[in-house]
Structures are given as C-alpha cells and as structure tokens.
Motif scaffolding. Structure first.
Motif, PDB file in Angstrom:
ATOM      1  N   PRO A 164     -10.144  44.611  15.786  1.00 31.99           N
ATOM      2  CA  PRO A 164     -11.445  43.794  15.966  1.00 31.99           C
ATOM      3  C   PRO A 164     -12.263  44.964  17.010  1.00 31.99           C
ATOM      4  O   PRO A 164     -13.372  44.454  17.372  1.00 31.99           O
ATOM      5  N   LYS A 166     -14.820  47.861  17.806  1.00 25.96           N
ATOM      6  CA  LYS A 166     -15.971  48.652  17.342  1.00 25.96           C
ATOM      7  C   LYS A 166     -15.926  50.225  17.648  1.00 25.96           C
ATOM      8  O   LYS A 166     -16.478  51.302  16.957  1.00 25.96           O
ATOM      9  N   TYR A 177     -13.175  49.202  12.576  1.00 23.06           N
ATOM     10  CA  TYR A 177     -13.509  47.838  12.716  1.00 23.06           C
ATOM     11  C   TYR A 177     -13.613  47.067  11.361  1.00 23.06           C
ATOM     12  O   TYR A 177     -13.873  47.619  10.426  1.00 23.06           O
ATOM     13  N   SER A 178     -12.919  45.886  11.685  1.00 27.43           N
ATOM     14  CA  SER A 178     -12.564  45.223  10.458  1.00 27.43           C
ATOM     15  C   SER A 178     -12.917  43.484  10.812  1.00 27.43           C
ATOM     16  O   SER A 178     -12.232  42.848  11.534  1.00 27.43           O
ATOM     17  N   SER A 179     -14.261  43.127  10.229  1.00 27.90           N
ATOM     18  CA  SER A 179     -14.479  41.759  10.693  1.00 27.90           C
ATOM     19  C   SER A 179     -13.641  40.614  10.017  1.00 27.90           C
ATOM     20  O   SER A 179     -13.402  39.512  10.718  1.00 27.90           O
ATOM     21  N   THR A 182     -11.077  39.203  12.316  1.00 26.52           N
ATOM     22  CA  THR A 182     -11.438  38.483  13.381  1.00 26.52           C
ATOM     23  C   THR A 182     -11.730  37.034  12.757  1.00 26.52           C
ATOM     24  O   THR A 182     -11.744  35.899  13.329  1.00 26.52           O
ATOM     25  N   LYS A 183     -11.279  36.864  11.432  1.00 33.18           N
ATOM     26  CA  LYS A 183     -11.674  35.353  10.764  1.00 33.18           C
ATOM     27  C   LYS A 183     -10.555  34.629  10.451  1.00 33.18           C
ATOM     28  O   LYS A 183      -9.530  35.382   9.939  1.00 33.18           O
ATOM     29  N   SER A 219     -20.471  32.082  13.723  1.00 34.85           N
ATOM     30  CA  SER A 219     -19.405  32.853  14.413  1.00 34.85           C
ATOM     31  C   SER A 219     -19.388  32.603  16.081  1.00 34.85           C
ATOM     32  O   SER A 219     -18.393  32.755  16.462  1.00 34.85           O
TER      33      SER A 219
END
Ligand code: HEC
Ligand code: HEC
Ligand code: HEC
Ligand code: HEC
Ligand code: HEC
Length: 452
Positions: A164, A166, A177-179, A182-183, A219
């Motif tokens: 998560p 950056k 970073y991997s969005s 976070t989902k 979000s």
C-alpha cells in the motif's frame, strides 16, 4: 481408439500452443522463486507474529479442511459411475488451501496433496503466505483465485513486493505501490468460490460485500475487507458497530513511522483452529469479533396470541451473517421460556449432550441442492442454492415462533444468538475419531417478560 485420438489432438494443441505462448497448462512458477515467510519476518517481525497461526497460515494444515476435502473426494470417487465434473471440483481445493504448491505444480489435486502429505515441501505447508500475496499483480477474474503473479527469484534476487505504500524504499527487496492490494477485489478473488464446472456460487463473501452499504463506490467512504479485518487487533474488534482506529507504527525494521500499519491476524469467526495451534490471542479475537456482529431483539406484539418475533440485525459484518462456507457453519437461535419459578416450560434450538441441534432450530445458513431440489452435503455435487436465509449487512431479519397454547401467566423469554464453525454432527460424521468438539460462542442475548 477414440481416447488415443483425443490424446493426440490435445498433445498437438498443447505443443502448438507452447510454441506460440509457452504451454499454459504447465505451471509458470517454480518453488525456488518463493521466499520463506520466516525470512520476511526477519525485518517485518510484528506482521509475521500476527500472521503466524492465522487461518491463512494454517489453510493447508487445518484439520477440518483436510478431513472435509478427503470426505468429499472419497464420496465423489465412490460413485458408480464416477461423475468427472464432480471429481474436478472435489480435486480443486488445493488452489486456495495450498496455493504456493498449486501454482508451482505440486500438488495439483487433493488426491496428490493427501498422498504426498509427509513429503510436502515445508514452504507450501505455510499456506497463504507473505510472498504469495505480495507478488500478486492482478486478477483475471474475481473468484477461484484467478490471480496473475510476478514472484522474484528466491532470496538471492527477491524481486518486487507490492503493497500500500507509494514511498517505501527498502534495500533488500524492491517495493511497488499496488492499488489492487488496497481493494476488496483482492481478497474477493479467493473469498468468492464457484464450482469449477457447474458454476454454482459456493462462497459469496465478496459479492455480498459488493452489494452492501460498505461499498459506496467512492474510495474515500468505502470500507473494504481490509478496513475491518486489517484494523483488527487484540482489544480492537474493528467491526461495523465498533470504532476502527488507525494503528500507527512501523512496517519493518529500518522503515519510517507511519500513520497506519495494516494488521495481519486475518481473524473471522474461527476460534477453534487457531486454538488447536495454541494461539489463544487469535481465538479470543474471533470471539470478540463475533460478539460485535449482531443485535438481538425480542418483539412481543399481541401477547395473547403467543406469537413472538425474534429480530437479528447484522450491525457488524461487511457481508452476510454468517458468511463464507455457510453450508457448514452454524449460527442459530436458542430460545428458552421459563415460568415465574425459573422452570423451563418451552425451548427451541437447545443443543443436546452431544452438541446436536433439534430439527426445529432456526439456523441462518445456505443449503445446496443436486439440481433436482434434493439437498446435498458434498459441495462437489452442488448444482443449485436451495435456500439462503442469512442476514445481509445492516439488515434485520425477524423469525417468528408460536408458544404452546397451554401457557397462562407470566413468563420470561430468553434468547441467545449462537455461533459454531460447523455442524457438530457433520464434523463427527466426516472426521470420525479425529473429530474435534467445537466451541459454541454466544454472539448476543436478549430477555423479555411476557404475560400470557
Ligand atoms: C532486510 C529487511 C527486509 C526483509 C527480509 C523483507 N523486507 Fe519487506 N520491507 C522492508 C522495509 C525496510 C520496507 C519499507 C517499510 C516502510 O517503508 O515503511 C519493506 C516494505 C515491504 C512492503 C511494502 C511495500 C509497499 O510499497 O507498500 C511489502 C509488501 C513487503 N516489504 C513485503 C516483504 C515480503 C513478502 C518479504 C519476504 C519475502 C519481505 N518484505 C522481506 C524490509 C524487509
Ligand atoms: C492474504 C494476503 C496477505 C498475506 C498472506 C500477507 N499480506 Fe501483507 N498485506 C496484504 C495487504 C492486502 C496489504 C495492504 C492492505 C491495504 O493497503 O489495504 C498488506 C500490507 C503489508 C505491508 C505494508 C505495511 C502495512 O502493514 O500496512 C507489509 C510490510 C506486509 N504486508 C508484509 C507482509 C508479510 C511480511 C507477510 C507474512 C508474514 C504478509 N504481509 C502476509 C496482504 C497480505
Ligand atoms: C464492516 C466490517 C467488515 C467488513 C467490511 C468485512 N468484514 Fe468480514 N467479518 C466482519 C465481522 C464482524 C465478522 C464476524 C461475523 C461473521 O462471522 O460473519 C466477519 C467474519 C468474516 C469471515 C468469517 C466468516 C465465518 O463465519 O466463517 C470471513 C471469511 C470474512 N469476514 C471475510 C471478509 C472479506 C473477504 C471481506 C471483504 C469482501 C470482509 N470480510 C469485509 C466484519 C467485516
Ligand atoms: C489465496 C486465497 C486467499 C486470499 C487472497 C485471501 N484469503 Fe482469506 N482465506 C482464504 C482461505 C482458504 C481461508 C480459510 C483457511 C482455512 O480453512 O484454514 C481464509 C480465511 C480468512 C479469514 C478467517 C475466516 C474465519 O473463519 O475465521 C479471514 C478473516 C480472511 N480470510 C480475510 C481475508 C482478507 C481480509 C483478505 C484480503 C486482504 C483475504 N482473506 C485474502 C483464502 C484467501
Ligand atoms: C477459491 C478459493 C477456495 C477454494 C477453491 C476452496 N476453498 Fe475452502 N475456503 C476458502 C475460504 C475463503 C475459506 C474461509 C471461509 C470462511 O471462513 O467462512 C475456506 C474455508 C474452508 C473450510 C473451513 C475450515 C475451518 O477450519 O473452518 C473448509 C472445511 C474448506 N474451506 C474446505 C474446502 C474444500 C473441501 C474445498 C474443495 C472442494 C475448498 N475448500 C476449496 C476458499 C477456497
């Protein structure tokens, strides 16, 4: 003769495909690419301690998983003639329960998993682990673990770990970073399970969450799975009905202090399995979570009629209550009516000495059918959902009972909402001498006086 042709055809297809793309049917990854969780724990010590003995860590060692997998498989193999569609499902559990083994080619089936049990490489027995989750890049479909991975090359060249932050800049491995991480979609790729041939929706936690008020589409206000389950820590159940305060600290030795570190206990309702690994912390956390999930109310309208409504509201869970494999789980109402001297005059849903529930019990669960309306226990045979009376997030379901006619005078109705990870009778049948006596957790209680 016919089978020879089929074999030749598939061989030609595979070779053709292999020349074109690299044969998709063989694994892309090798075991040597994956790094042992204890190595990650060298720098991420707190996260490692949280994850150790979590349901994710023990997904393969979990005796309830293994014995149910064996039972379904034996049942499917013993049919005459064997139904191959059914068998495919019964063999498919390894994808999620021993994922590093599966994507590196061993075991590819439950038969293989159970037969090589003593020789499974140690790292595969660590279940759903650090280097598996943190080398995932995306998903092709949001069910049945249809992920795409980019692992590194073992400890010599650990590669990129996705998460998560950056601005993370560790020196041993690279960070990105991997969005996706976070989902809810990330968790949902395993927490939605479909029959591999029939497509029957066997577990729908992600779908239930997607349709819930916790998924606002924005979000900033959405509460994903991580928003409850990765804020959870001892004393902070982090549910829909309790605060979800940030957990400031350090993600690793050498890293900066941060406003929130996502916790890795991955606790749901299961207090039994972590307990078998002597993890009393997680067992207690599961109970705390369950005790903040539901609200129970007794509604006595016209008391003369002896009709009593019992309302359960899902105040804490971001999905239905209960969720997951709810053909196995049990959440039910125990209703006891006592007279003014405290003597029991009526009861519904009281477990007997063996822990078995009477037939009139109100249980919130899913029932699967064989396609012709007949209930099935073996999920490999599940072609349809016959019923589902579970409670959606932030909703209330009222069950009605009618008290026996002969009661006259003042009484007290005592209701308890109870949870157990599985039907004790099913566990005794499936696990035989290995059967575990399952704890019953009291989620909520209510009491009301009534004059009849
Ligand atoms: C030598 C120490 C060390 C080891 C061993 C180590 N890490 Fe890290 N890792 C760090 C540091 C330092 C950070 C940065 C922390 C920060 O910025 O808050 C980090 C960050 C991360 C992040 C966050 C990335 C992001 O951009 O959000 C992930 C995920 C991660 N590590 C996973 C792993 C995994 C998986 C392993 C084992 C395969 C591992 N780490 C082993 C030191 C280490
Ligand atoms: C089931 C998948 C999964 C497993 C297993 C897992 N993680 Fe994570 N981890 C995540 C997700 C998802 C996040 C980010 C959550 C978010 O941003 O919403 C995360 C965040 C992190 C971070 C960033 C710091 C933080 O906590 O906020 C680090 C470092 C990390 N994990 C290391 C590890 C290590 C080390 C292990 C093994 C002991 C591990 N993870 C096991 C999914 C996993
Ligand atoms: C608003 C908070 C919240 C959110 C969001 C949430 N959960 Fe839960 N979860 C709970 C609570 C409370 C429980 C305990 C009650 C229960 O078992 O359903 C729970 C239980 C569970 C269980 C155990 C169920 C069982 O009884 O076996 C699983 C698995 C789970 N959650 C996964 C998820 C996943 C995956 C997501 C996202 C798709 C998610 N949760 C989103 C609060 C939440
Ligand atoms: C690789 C597939 C996979 C991914 C990805 C995954 N899970 Fe799980 N999860 C599982 C399996 C399998 C189990 C049950 C393990 C067992 O039977 O011992 C489980 C168990 C759990 C439990 C415990 C349930 C209980 O009954 O107590 C929770 C909570 C949970 N997961 C939450 C999450 C969250 C949150 C995420 C995303 C950050 C996530 N999971 C990602 C496969 C996965
Ligand atoms: C796509 C991923 C996936 C596949 C495939 C899968 N499971 Fe699971 N399994 C899960 C998740 C997620 C959970 C946690 C759900 C919960 O806690 O309610 C779970 C939990 C379980 C549990 C509960 C364990 C416990 O200790 O309470 C059993 C039993 C189980 N699975 C058996 C199986 C069997 C048998 C198969 C194959 C026929 C299978 N699973 C295939 C994802 C999967």
């Amino acid at each position: 003769m016919k089978s020879k042709i089929i074999i030749t055809v598939s061989f030609v297809l595979c070779v053709g495909y292999a020349l074109f793309l690299g044969c998709k049917s063989t694994p892309h990854y090798t075991l040597a690419q994956f790094i042992n969780p204890s190595t990650c724990g060298g720098c991420h010590d707190e996260i490692y301690e949280q994850w150790k003995n979590s349901m994710h860590n023990v997904a393969q060692k979990d005796i309830i998983y293994k014995e149910f997998a064996r039972f379904y498989l034996d049942d499917s193999k013993s049919q005459n003639p064997v139904n191959n569609d059914e068998l495919k499902e019964a063999e498919s559990c390894v994808k999620c329960h021993i994922p590093v083994g599966y994507i590196t080619g061993k075991p590819l089936s439950v038969t293989e998993e159970l037969s090589m049990e003593k020789d499974l490489p140690q790292i595969t027995m660590e279940g759903i682990q650090c280097d598996y989750c943190h080398t995932i890049v995306e998903a092709k479909k949001h069910y049945n673990a249809r992920f795409v991975y980019k692992p590194g090359n073992g400890e010599a060249d650990p590669g990129v770990k996705r998460g998560p932050f950056k601005d993370a800049n560790p020196d041993w491995h690279t960070a990105a970073y991997s969005s996706f991480h976070t989902k809810a979609d990330f968790c949902g790729t395993c927490h939605d399970v479909r029959h591999v041939v029939y497509g029957t929706k066997l577990e729908t936690t992600f779908e239930e969450w997607s349709k819930s008020p916790y998924n606002t589409g924005d979000s900033k206000t959405t509460v994903p799975c991580q928003g409850c389950h990765m804020y959870h820590r001892p004393g902070v159940p982090a549910t829909g009905s309790t605060p979800r305060p940030a957990n400031p600290g350090f993600a690793a030795f050498g890293g900066p202090q941060r406003d929130h570190i996502f916790t890795h206990y991955f606790v749901g309702g299961n207090s039994v399995i972590p307990g078998l690994f002597k993890d009393t912390v997680k067992a207690k956390m599961a109970q705390e979570r369950l005790k903040n999930a539901a609200l129970l109310e007794i509604e006595t309208g016209d008391s003369n009629s002896g009709t009593v409504g019992i309302a359960v509201t899902n105040v804490g869970a971001g999905h239905k209550l209960p969720t997951g494999l709810t053909d196995v789980r049990q959440m039910w109402l125990e209703i006891v009516v006592v007279n003014q001297y405290g003597r029991e005059v009526y009861a519904v849903g009281k477990a007997d000495k063996k822990g078995y529930l009477p037939n009139n019990t109100i249980i919130f669960k899913t029932v699967f059918g064989d396609g012709n309306g007949k209930p099935v226990m073996n999920i490999a045979k599940a072609k349809e959902v016959l019923s589902d009376n579970r409670i959606p997030p932030k909703q209330k379901i009222t069950s009605t009972i009618i008290l026996p006619k002969g009661l006259k005078g003042s009484y007290t109705i005592k209701v308890r909402l109870l949870y157990r990870i599985a039907d004790q009778k099913a566990v005794d049948t499936v696990m035989k001498e290995k059967a575990v006596k399952l704890d019953i957790i009291e989620m909520a209680t209510a009491k009301k006086d009534i004059i009849l």
